[in-house]
Design an enzyme around this catalytic site. Structure first.
Site, PDB file in Angstrom:
ATOM      1  N   TYR A 162      26.738  29.826  41.244  1.00  0.00           N
ATOM      2  CA  TYR A 162      27.403  29.188  40.091  1.00  0.00           C
ATOM      3  C   TYR A 162      26.720  27.882  39.680  1.00  0.00           C
ATOM      4  O   TYR A 162      27.394  26.949  39.259  1.00  0.00           O
ATOM      5  CB  TYR A 162      28.867  28.865  40.417  1.00  0.00           C
TER       6      TYR A 162
ATOM      7  N   TYR B 274      40.941  36.762  37.914  1.00  0.00           N
ATOM      8  CA  TYR B 274      39.625  36.688  38.573  1.00  0.00           C
ATOM      9  C   TYR B 274      39.714  37.478  39.874  1.00  0.00           C
ATOM     10  O   TYR B 274      40.558  37.196  40.728  1.00  0.00           O
ATOM     11  CB  TYR B 274      39.205  35.232  38.875  1.00  0.00           C
TER      12      TYR B 274
ATOM     13  N   ASP C  22      45.863  41.810  44.733  1.00  0.00           N
ATOM     14  CA  ASP C  22      44.688  41.093  45.230  1.00  0.00           C
ATOM     15  C   ASP C  22      45.189  39.795  45.854  1.00  0.00           C
ATOM     16  O   ASP C  22      45.429  38.807  45.154  1.00  0.00           O
ATOM     17  CB  ASP C  22      43.722  40.844  44.072  1.00  0.00           C
TER      18      ASP C  22
ATOM     19  N   LYS D  94      39.041  35.767  52.538  1.00  0.00           N
ATOM     20  CA  LYS D  94      39.118  34.296  52.613  1.00  0.00           C
ATOM     21  C   LYS D  94      39.733  33.794  53.928  1.00  0.00           C
ATOM     22  O   LYS D  94      39.039  33.731  54.930  1.00  0.00           O
ATOM     23  CB  LYS D  94      39.860  33.745  51.389  1.00  0.00           C
TER      24      LYS D  94
HETATM   25  C1  LIG Z   1      41.882  36.531  43.895  1.00  0.00           C
HETATM   26  C2  LIG Z   1      40.445  36.676  44.281  1.00  0.00           C
HETATM   27  N1  LIG Z   1      39.929  37.892  44.446  1.00  0.00           N
HETATM   28  C3  LIG Z   1      38.665  38.087  44.820  1.00  0.00           C
HETATM   29  C4  LIG Z   1      37.818  37.008  45.026  1.00  0.00           C
HETATM   30  C5  LIG Z   1      36.390  37.233  45.429  1.00  0.00           C
HETATM   31  O1  LIG Z   1      36.192  36.856  46.751  1.00  0.00           O
HETATM   32  P1  LIG Z   1      34.738  36.577  47.306  1.00  0.00           P
HETATM   33  O2  LIG Z   1      34.280  35.304  46.660  1.00  0.00           O
HETATM   34  O3  LIG Z   1      34.931  36.442  48.782  1.00  0.00           O
HETATM   35  O4  LIG Z   1      33.887  37.731  46.942  1.00  0.00           O
HETATM   36  C6  LIG Z   1      38.300  35.715  44.867  1.00  0.00           C
HETATM   37  C7  LIG Z   1      37.434  34.555  45.065  1.00  0.00           C
HETATM   38  O5  LIG Z   1      37.729  33.440  44.723  1.00  0.00           O
HETATM   39  C8  LIG Z   1      39.652  35.539  44.474  1.00  0.00           C
HETATM   40  O6  LIG Z   1      40.174  34.321  44.285  1.00  0.00           O
END
Ligand SMILES: Cc1ncc(COP(=O)(O)O)c(C=O)c1O
Length: 462
Positions: A24, A151, A267, A296
């Site tokens: 980024y 996202y 998610d 995470k």
């Molecule tokens: C809700 C959500 N899903 C998926 C992701 C993607 O995760 P990663 O960065 O570990 O690929 C993120 C990352 O911030 C997220 O906040």
């Protein structure tokens, strides 16, 4: 590039500039990266002696603090025993121990854990599972519904279900079409109502004119039979603007998915493991998704690991004597034992140390520090959920305009906080504080005083 002088060791930032491409980051105009040499508790230390409070939990992953002795030992012990093995034909205790623990706490009905590498791959797995689930059952359902401001990650499927943005625009032709439903962004209500008096019309309002998003109910009415799944970030949409939901919206999404017979993917990559004050955000509305994505905080920020957890009905649809019904998906590091072992240790610490009670304290401290900021002319909204405090800045309170003076405010704010020893990464005009759960009251108060001071200065300069 000049050849390195072997007699004079270059510093870390110089060596970084010669060798690294950061995520980024516009490498042409970037400012120098912070050379971090050590982490302990909520603090990070730079090689030039600065001590920084980690106000974003190192991209939302750290929960028990940096370099925790118990997690360090779990990782080291596992490395001495088994560092990795193929997971297609083998199994190992850390993977099974972790799956059993996860299944003991996830919402009812989720029974099968599929491991992957990170949040994006956990989402890819969810999308592919949902898609093939219908195919294996002889139904042609190709449509996904995602929400505005969503996202879900940076791989191609995860980008497709995310809201189109500057991040996804260069890849638009590579992405599959996704239908977009309103998110309950109450501060900027998509159907022009006020939360205090609304009945979550954004979920069910019919025929809302204009815009490319619509209420979920009308979309399901129009596309129901072709919808493979609805994917949401329950209760807290993260990178799309730190949007906190009314729990009624989440309950309504589950109700509509049931009514129209489609799958719900939650998610919980960001929200899982306590971030919103419950172990999983779905608990705020007592809903069980059909598929849940985790990553995470699963390893307390130590190792990359993703887990996608599905119901028995989904799992059953892949059981067959016909090999073409197999879920042909995997990664070299699927169920990496080091990641699973540290996740097991983190899980046990979470339970033993009463972490959810600690997050409830943190939520109170966040209210005490951030609620008073509502009076500042530059503050449009303050949102707090669990271990996340959010301040949405505006140029004009009446219009809620966030352009103009506030354009590009994020990096300027980040620099001001850094000068004060607080590491934050605002999302444009949305400032958030999301520390590791081990932060204590004095540290929280100090961090929020910095936020208050910087926003006070900004308000006076306007
Ligand atoms: C809700 C959500 N899903 C998926 C992701 C993607 O995760 P990663 O960065 O570990 O690929 C993120 C990352 O911030 C997220 O906040």
């Amino acid at each position: 590039m000049k050849p390195a002088n072997p007699l004079k060791p270059a510093n870390l930032v110089t060596r970084d500039s010669a060798a690294i491409w950061h995520p980024y980051t516009q490498m042409k105009t970037r400012s120098e990266p912070l050379p971090i040499v050590r982490g302990e508790g909520v603090y990070l230390y730079t090689d030039d002696g600065r001590k920084l409070l980690d106000g974003t939990s190192s991209w939302w992953v750290n929960i028990h603090g940096h370099s925790h002795p118990r997690l360090n030992e779990a990782l080291a012990a596992q490395a001495r025993t088994l560092e990795h093995v193929v997971f297609a034909s083998c199994t190992h205790a850390p993977a099974v121990d972790l799956a059993e623990r996860l299944l003991s706490v996830v919402p009812k009905g989720l029974t099968r854990v599929f491991y992957s590498d990170d949040g994006s791959t956990a989402v890819e797995v969810a999308l592919k599972l949902a898609y093939q689930f219908w195919g294996n059952r002889g139904q042609d359902r190709r449509t996904f519904i995602g929400l505005s401001h969503a996202y879900h990650g940076d791989t191609v499927g995860a980008m497709s279900v995310s809201e189109p943005s500057i991040f996804t625009r260069p890849f638009a032709p590579m992405l599959f079409d996704v239908i977009r439903a309103h998110a309950p962004y109450c501060f900027r209500c998509p159907v022009g109502l006020e939360r205090a008096t609304c009945h979550i019309e954004c979920l069910e309002a019919q025929g809302h004119a204009g815009g490319s998003t619509h209420a979920l109910e009308s979309l399901l009415e129009a596309h129901g039979d072709s919808v493979a799944a609805v994917i949401v970030e329950p209760m807290l949409q993260g990178a799309g603007g730190m949007i906190v939901w009314p729990a009624e919206f989440l309950a309504g999404v589950r109700r509509l998915c049931d009514r129209f017979g489609t799958l719900l993917i939650a998610d919980e990559v960001l929200t899982g493991f306590g971030r919103t004050g419950r172990m999983f955000a779905c608990e705020h509305a007592s809903v069980s998704p059909d598929i849940m994505c985790l990553s995470k905080a699963i390893t307390a920020g130590y190792m990359p690991l993703g887990a996608t957890i599905a119901t028995e009905a989904i799992y059953d649809a892949f059981l067959s004597d016909d090999r073409t019904r197999t879920f042909f998906h995997g990664h070299s590091f699927t169920a990496n034992p080091l990641a699973c072992a540290v996740a097991v240790a983190s899980f046990d610490m979470f339970r033993e140390q009463g972490t959810l009670a600690r997050i409830a304290d943190l939520e109170r401290w966040l209210h005490a520090g951030l609620d008073p900021l509502r009076g500042l002319p530059i503050v449009g909204d303050v949102r707090i959920i669990g271990a996340v405090g959010i301040v949405e800045l505006v140029s004009h309170k009446a219009t809620k305009d966030a352009g103009g003076y506030l354009d590009g405010i994020g990096p300027a704010l980040a620099a001001s906080f850094l000068d004060r020893g607080l590491l934050l990464r605002p999302l444009g005009n949305v400032l958030y504080f999301m520390p590791p759960y081990v932060i204590d009251q004095a540290q929280t108060t100090w961090a929020l005083e910095q936020v208050s001071a910087v926003l006070g200065e900004l308000s006076r300069s306007m």
